[in-house]
Design an enzyme around this catalytic site. Structure first.
Site, PDB file in Angstrom:
ATOM      1  N   HIS A 158     -18.032  -3.275 -25.037  1.00 51.02           N
ATOM      2  CA  HIS A 158     -17.678  -2.420 -23.833  1.00 51.02           C
ATOM      3  C   HIS A 158     -17.233  -0.873 -24.057  1.00 51.02           C
ATOM      4  O   HIS A 158     -16.146  -0.827 -25.012  1.00 51.02           O
ATOM      5  CB  HIS A 158     -16.767  -3.227 -23.122  1.00 51.02           C
ATOM      6  CG  HIS A 158     -17.082  -2.640 -21.463  1.00 51.02           C
ATOM      7  ND1 HIS A 158     -17.951  -2.384 -20.701  1.00 51.02           N
ATOM      8  CD2 HIS A 158     -16.031  -2.172 -20.423  1.00 51.02           C
ATOM      9  CE1 HIS A 158     -17.635  -2.116 -19.670  1.00 51.02           C
ATOM     10  NE2 HIS A 158     -16.681  -1.800 -19.583  1.00 51.02           N
ATOM     11  N   TYR A 254       5.345   5.936  12.749  1.00 51.62           N
ATOM     12  CA  TYR A 254       6.647   5.888  11.888  1.00 51.62           C
ATOM     13  C   TYR A 254       7.333   7.099  11.127  1.00 51.62           C
ATOM     14  O   TYR A 254       6.280   7.944  10.469  1.00 51.62           O
ATOM     15  CB  TYR A 254       6.644   4.772  10.800  1.00 51.62           C
ATOM     16  CG  TYR A 254       6.559   3.263  11.368  1.00 51.62           C
ATOM     17  CD1 TYR A 254       7.285   2.730  12.439  1.00 51.62           C
ATOM     18  CD2 TYR A 254       5.403   2.659  11.128  1.00 51.62           C
ATOM     19  CE1 TYR A 254       7.177   1.446  12.813  1.00 51.62           C
ATOM     20  CE2 TYR A 254       5.131   1.219  11.650  1.00 51.62           C
ATOM     21  CZ  TYR A 254       6.068   0.858  12.495  1.00 51.62           C
ATOM     22  OH  TYR A 254       5.814  -0.243  13.040  1.00 51.62           O
ATOM     23  N   CYS A 301      -0.366   2.753   9.341  1.00 56.36           N
ATOM     24  CA  CYS A 301       0.334   1.566   9.888  1.00 56.36           C
ATOM     25  C   CYS A 301      -0.129   0.429   9.178  1.00 56.36           C
ATOM     26  O   CYS A 301      -1.182   0.343   8.769  1.00 56.36           O
ATOM     27  CB  CYS A 301       0.701   1.750  11.300  1.00 56.36           C
ATOM     28  SG  CYS A 301       1.631   2.949  11.949  1.00 56.36           S
ATOM     29  N   MET A 302       0.532  -0.633   9.116  1.00 61.29           N
ATOM     30  CA  MET A 302      -0.317  -2.089   8.549  1.00 61.29           C
ATOM     31  C   MET A 302      -1.362  -2.294   9.543  1.00 61.29           C
ATOM     32  O   MET A 302      -2.267  -2.671   8.868  1.00 61.29           O
ATOM     33  CB  MET A 302       0.851  -2.946   8.845  1.00 61.29           C
ATOM     34  CG  MET A 302       0.267  -4.170   8.116  1.00 61.29           C
ATOM     35  SD  MET A 302       1.643  -5.627   8.349  1.00 61.29           S
ATOM     36  CE  MET A 302       2.963  -5.286   7.472  1.00 61.29           C
TER      37      MET A 302
END
Length: 361
Positions: A158, A254, A301-302
């Site tokens: 590789h 936030y 955000c999440m």
């Protein structure tokens, strides 16, 4: 409608595979479908790749290869990296080719072959400079000699820097690979050879040898700075869950890192960093919504992001394209990668998420 969904364009994938195979007409094509097909779905991608002209499949682990076999795929499969306690016997029994990088690897394969009561097909891997898996040159003659007891299908390696055109390491690795092949031949073997990944397939026809191994290029992401007619296979979309009008001076998300300078309309999109949107894109990303690229404001955000839509009327349920092939002006996975300091491989591989539905077109 799903909260968010990845759309995999199998027509684009077939186009890419056919294109890549045409660039190496004297070689077989191993479609690399490891890591669940780079996040696109290994089984579906493998089927489409074989339909488009691939003749081999490449997986990382034996378990990945066995999943392909369980789906009814009978093409040759190479698995190249397993934990020491992996059940190799199951792979051998299922006609999975196994990579061998050391004498200890070879012993494990031999023991598994006895358990499976079958002759293993092995690909001997030489470390030509990447310093990951692969046999060191000083151990290579002994490995080759011991491997003669089995069916040695190929030798392989590789490349470390094939995506940097003209990097001197590529020629150095090619020379070491040639030397390893000469040793194998001197020990009575007549193996196939494969070393070309996507980048080498596109830029180094002298390294195509018997098999080429397209990975990222098959998914339409170009690993080299030269133009090729590759079509991105994955797009990511969601929809507007809610809109609201806020006055100037109000902040978003936030930390209140963004504050509206004038009255504006916000669109809430139910996709966040739990759904593959990097938090590092906070304040830097855009989406395609109602025909325009629009900024995502505030922190990612999440579960959600917020889009600034100005004075435009936005309907709840409207499609939001987070990334795609770019033809409509939407962001791409490569753009996300550049903004977050990573590679597009990581972006698409990271889209296998529990809340993200995957569909095929």
């Amino acid at each position: 409608m799903a909260r968010s969904e990845v759309v995999v364009d199998l027509g684009a994938l077939r186009h890419n595979v056919a294109l890549l195979a045409s660039l190496a007409p004297s070689s077989e094509t191993m479609a690399v479908v490891k890591a669940d097909g780079y996040g696109h779905g290994a089984v579906e991608v493998a089927r489409a790749a074989l339909e488009a002209g691939a003749t081999w499949l490449g997986s990382c682990s034996t378990q990945e290869a066995l999943a392909l076999r369980a789906a009814g795929l009978r093409a040759p499969i190479l698995a190249w990296l397993d934990a020491p306690d992996e059940d190799l016997a199951a792979g051998i029994a299922a006609d999975v080719d196994l990579s061998v990088s050391s004498l200890s690897d070879l012993r494990r394969v031999a023991e598994a072959a006895e358990e499976a009561d079958a002759r293993p097909r092995i690909h001997l891997k030489i470390d030509t400079g990447l310093s990951r898996n692969g046999c060191q040159p000083h151990d290579w003659p002994e490995l080759v000699e011991q491997a003669k007891k089995h069916e040695v299908v190929a030798i392989w390696s590789h490349l470390a820097c094939a995506d940097e055109i003209g990097h001197p390491s590529v020629d150095l690795q090619a020379k070491r690979f040639d030397d390893a092949y000469d040793v194998a031949r001197s020990h009575g073997l007549d193996p196939r050879r494969h070393i070309a990944n996507s980048a080498a397939l596109l830029t180094r026809p002298d390294l195509h040898f018997d098999i080429v191994r397209p990975g990222i290029a098959m998914y339409g992401l170009n690993p080299v700075p030269t133009e090729h007619d590759l079509r991105p296979v994955m797009s990511y979309r969601s929809h507007v869950a809610l809109t609201k009008r806020i006055p100037a001076g109000e902040s978003v998300s936030y930390g209140m890192t963004w504050t509206a300078q004038k009255d504006t309309t916000l669109a809430l999109v139910p996709a966040g960093y739990a759904d593959g949107v990097p938090r590092a894109l906070s304040g830097r990303m855009e989406v395609l919504l109602s025909g325009k690229r629009r900024p995502v404001v505030g922190r990612v955000c999440m579960d959600q992001i917020v889009v600034d839509c100005g004075d435009d009327r936005i309907d709840e349920g409207a499609e939001v394209v987070l990334f795609g092939d770019g033809r409509r002006g939407e962001p791409t996975a490569t753009e996300w990668a550049e903004l977050t300091g990573t590679i597009d491989y990581e972006i698409v591989c990271g889209m296998y998420r529990p809340r993200v539905r995957r569909i095929y077109t």
